[in-house]
Scaffold this active site. Sequence first.
Site, PDB file in Angstrom:
ATOM      1  N   LEU A  76       0.797  -1.225   0.000  1.00 27.10           N
ATOM      2  CA  LEU A  76       0.000   0.000   0.000  1.00 27.10           C
ATOM      3  C   LEU A  76       0.830   1.276   0.000  1.00 27.10           C
ATOM      4  O   LEU A  76       0.522   2.217  -0.711  1.00 27.10           O
ATOM      5  CB  LEU A  76      -0.934   0.032   1.212  1.00 27.10           C
ATOM      6  CG  LEU A  76      -2.233  -0.756   1.067  1.00 27.10           C
ATOM      7  CD1 LEU A  76      -3.097  -0.529   2.290  1.00 27.10           C
ATOM      8  CD2 LEU A  76      -2.997  -0.362  -0.197  1.00 27.10           C
ATOM      9  N   HIS A 184       6.108 -16.081  -0.489  1.00 28.25           N
ATOM     10  CA  HIS A 184       7.141 -15.427  -1.317  1.00 28.25           C
ATOM     11  C   HIS A 184       8.258 -16.457  -1.445  1.00 28.25           C
ATOM     12  O   HIS A 184       8.974 -16.736  -0.478  1.00 28.25           O
ATOM     13  CB  HIS A 184       7.645 -14.166  -0.604  1.00 28.25           C
ATOM     14  CG  HIS A 184       8.912 -13.597  -1.156  1.00 28.25           C
ATOM     15  ND1 HIS A 184       9.011 -13.072  -2.416  1.00 28.25           N
ATOM     16  CD2 HIS A 184      10.146 -13.475  -0.606  1.00 28.25           C
ATOM     17  CE1 HIS A 184      10.252 -12.650  -2.621  1.00 28.25           C
ATOM     18  NE2 HIS A 184      10.956 -12.882  -1.542  1.00 28.25           N
ATOM     19  N   HIS A 237       4.374 -14.545  -7.276  1.00 30.29           N
ATOM     20  CA  HIS A 237       5.321 -14.079  -8.307  1.00 30.29           C
ATOM     21  C   HIS A 237       6.381 -15.096  -8.748  1.00 30.29           C
ATOM     22  O   HIS A 237       7.570 -14.929  -8.481  1.00 30.29           O
ATOM     23  CB  HIS A 237       5.958 -12.734  -7.984  1.00 30.29           C
ATOM     24  CG  HIS A 237       6.461 -12.514  -6.584  1.00 30.29           C
ATOM     25  ND1 HIS A 237       6.474 -11.279  -6.005  1.00 30.29           N
ATOM     26  CD2 HIS A 237       6.977 -13.354  -5.666  1.00 30.29           C
ATOM     27  CE1 HIS A 237       6.983 -11.368  -4.798  1.00 30.29           C
ATOM     28  NE2 HIS A 237       7.289 -12.622  -4.565  1.00 30.29           N
ATOM     29  N   ASP A 310       2.252  -6.731  -8.198  1.00 34.23           N
ATOM     30  CA  ASP A 310       3.438  -6.651  -7.341  1.00 34.23           C
ATOM     31  C   ASP A 310       3.818  -5.202  -7.071  1.00 34.23           C
ATOM     32  O   ASP A 310       4.993  -4.867  -6.948  1.00 34.23           O
ATOM     33  CB  ASP A 310       4.618  -7.369  -7.995  1.00 34.23           C
ATOM     34  CG  ASP A 310       5.251  -8.374  -7.062  1.00 34.23           C
ATOM     35  OD1 ASP A 310       4.937  -8.336  -5.866  1.00 34.23           O
ATOM     36  OD2 ASP A 310       6.047  -9.202  -7.534  1.00 34.23           O
TER      37      ASP A 310
END
Lengths: 430, 321
Positions: A76, A184, A237, A310
Site C-alpha cells: 500500500l 514469497h 510471483h 506486485d
Amino acid sequence: MAPRNDVSQGRVAYVNARLLDPAAGLDTAGGVLTDGEAITDVGPGVTKKKAPKGARIVDCHGKCLSPGLVDIRVELGDLAATVEAAVSGGVTSMVCLPTPELVIDDMSEVEFVARRARKLGLAKVYPYGAVTKGLEGKELAEMGLLAEAGAVAFTDGERAVADAQTMRRAMSYASTFGLMIVQHPEEPSLAADGVMNAGETATRLGLFGIPKEAEVIMVERDLRLASLTGGRLHIAHVSTAETVDTLRRAKADGLNVTCDTAPPYFALNETAIGDYRTFAKLSPPLRAEQDRQAVVEGLADGTIDAIASDHTPRDEESKRLPFAQADPGGIGLNTLLAVSLELYHNGHLSLLEVLKLVTSAPAGLMGLPAGSLKEGAPADLILFDPDEGWKVDADKLVGKAQNSPFDGRPVQGRVLRTVIDGRPVFEPDA
Amino acid sequence: MAKGGKDNVHFPHRHLLGIEGLSPEEISILLDRSETYVNQNRRADKTTPLLHGRTIINLFFEDSTRTRTSFELAGKRLGGDLINMSVATSSVKKGETLIDTAMTLNAMHPDVLVVRHPHSGAVKLLSEKVNCAVINGGDGSHEHPTQALLDALTIRRRRGGLSGLQVAICGDILHSRVARSNIHLLNTMGARVRLIAPKTLIPPEVERLGVEIFHDMNEGLRDCDIVMMLRLQHERMHGNFLPSIREYFHFFGLDYEKLSNAKEDALIMHPGPMNRGVEIDTDVADDVGRSVIREQVEMGVAVRMAVLELLALNPDNGGNA
C-alpha cells in the site's frame, strides 16, 4: 484528474460496447445496465433503445467493457496515492500485503485498512493477514481471528516463511479454517547477499547474484509441506522456468496449489538492469530470457493462475543509490493492464484469456466479490481501448511513487473509464 | 594555457568508468600516452604544467593507500591542484547520500573526480550527476580500469605487446574488480585469459566473458606467459568461501613448484597489497628475475598521468586539447 462523484448514479446503461466477461466466457457486442452499486443486466440486449426510461446512457463507441481489474499483490505505501494509481490503471479491487510498516498481524490493522480504503471510495482494498507475528517467521499470527476480521489469505509479504517447521504448522493450522497461505518463494540464505539474478549480467556488473535455485528450492519444499499438511498453498510471483515446471507437475499430480506471476517476469528480463538501473531491481529479481519465456508459457497453458502487479511503491531516496544499496521493488498498478495486454498483442493469449488472469481468476483465488459482470455483481467496471498506444513515463503516472520498471516502454491498451460501485472514479485527462 | 602534448592525442570519452566497451585503439591511446610519462617520471624533474590550474579531487569511499597516492602523485606531476577526500573526513558517514556528495563537489567546479567506492556501479551513478570527468578508482567488484591499464603497460614493455600472450589470473575472481577489468582489457587486446581458482571464488557464467576456467594451479599455469595473482581478503574465510588460509595456500598459493608449469620466463604480477604466504610465497614475490610487482607500481603513476591528462584536456569536459 478523475471526475469523482460520490452520489450513487441511479440507473446507467453502458451501451454500444465490446462486452468482455471472462467469468462467463462472454465476448460480444452489447452493454451493461447498472442500478446504484450493482449490475442489473448484461448482454447484447442492453442497448440505447431498450434502456429503461430515465437511465443515463453512456455510449462506449465500440470500446471494451469488462469487469474492473483485481490485483492480489499490492504494497500500500501511501494508501490514498495508491488507490488513485489503482483506478488510473483500471484496478477496482486489490489485496494488500503486510509490510514492516503495516504488519497486519492484529485484527485492528485489518479493520483499519478496510475502513480507510472505504472512506476514500476508490479501489476496494482487502488485506492479507500476516502468517507470523511481526513477520518474524517464528510465532503464528492469529489467523483465525484475522480471517474473521476480513483478512482474505495469509502471507508474510516480501519475506518467505523460511523455517520449515513454522511453515508446516502455519499451513496445517490455516487449513483448520480453510485458509490459504501465500508464499514469497525465496530461500533467504541462498539469496542473502544477492541483488539481482545470478549469471553473466551480474558477473559483468560485479553484483552478487541470487541463483534461480533459491526460488525452486522453496517451492519444492512447500509443495511437500502442502502434501504433508493438506494445507492450501499459493506461490506468489513465479519468476523462473524451473518453478513453472515444478508447479506444472504438482498440478498434474493433483496437488491443490495455485500461483501467480507479475508483469515484469513475463515482459522483462535481467538485461533491463542495463547500467545499474535501480528501477529494475525487483524481488524476486528479473531473470534470464529463457525464464521469461517459460513464464509466458506457464500463463498460456494455465499453469500460472493469475497476474498480480506486485506494486511496490518506493521513494526517490531509496532508489537513487548504488544498486546493491537500493530497495528492491517496482510500481505496477498503473501499467498492469497495458503490460498484460502484451500477451494478447504478441499472440500468446486471447483478449478474454488475458482479462481472466487479471479479473475473475485472481478474484476466485481470494474469494472476492469481484471480477465478473453477472447480474447482481458490484458495478465495478472498466472501459478500455486494447490497442491505443502510449509510452510509460514514470514521472507522469498517477500516484506518488514513480519507480516503474517499465519507464520508457511503449505499450498498448488504455483505460478510458473506471467505475466502482456504479460511480465513475477515473477518466484520463484528454 | 598549456597544450595537450605535441601529438595532440584525443581520447573520445568523458569519463573512464571501466575497460568494458573500450576499443583496442582507445586502449592503445592510453598506453602510448603512458609511455611518455614513464620516461618523464625517471627524470630528476618529473613535472610538466599541463594541468596547471585544474582541480582534481580524489574521492575515496573505501580505504586505499596505493591507488590514492598514485593518483595524487600523477596529478601533482602534471601541475594540477589535487585534494584528497576520504570517507572518514567527509559527511558521507553522517548520512549524506552519494548523490548529495556528488552535487556538493560539483558545485566546486572540479575538473576531474577520481572515485573509489565499495559498491559496484556507484562511480557510474556519481558520474551521471556531475559535469566534470570521472575516473573510476575501483567500484565494488565491478571494475578498476587504471589497474588493468598499468598491468597492460607493464606487460607490453616487457613483452613488446599483448596479442597472443597466455595470461593466468589466479585467486579470488568472484570479488575482484581487478580481474574483471583485466579480463576485458586482455581479451580486447588479443591475449588469452585463464582463470584459476576454487569453484567458490569463480563468478557464475564468467566463461561467457571469453575466459578458460581451471581449478588446478598446475594445469592452469601450464605454458602461461603471465601469472597474475589476486589478493585474498581475509573476510572470505567468514562467508564459507574457503576453509582456511593453510588449505588455500596449499592448493592455490603461488610457489616455485606450481610456477614451474608456466613458461620459464613467465612474469609474476600482483596488484598489491600482497598477503605473503597466503596467495603468494614470499620468495616468489621477491624474485627479481620474474616478479614485476614493483614495476607495476611505477607504471601506475604513468598510467594515471595519461588518464588524468587525456580526460582533463578533453574538449567534451570543457578542457582545451
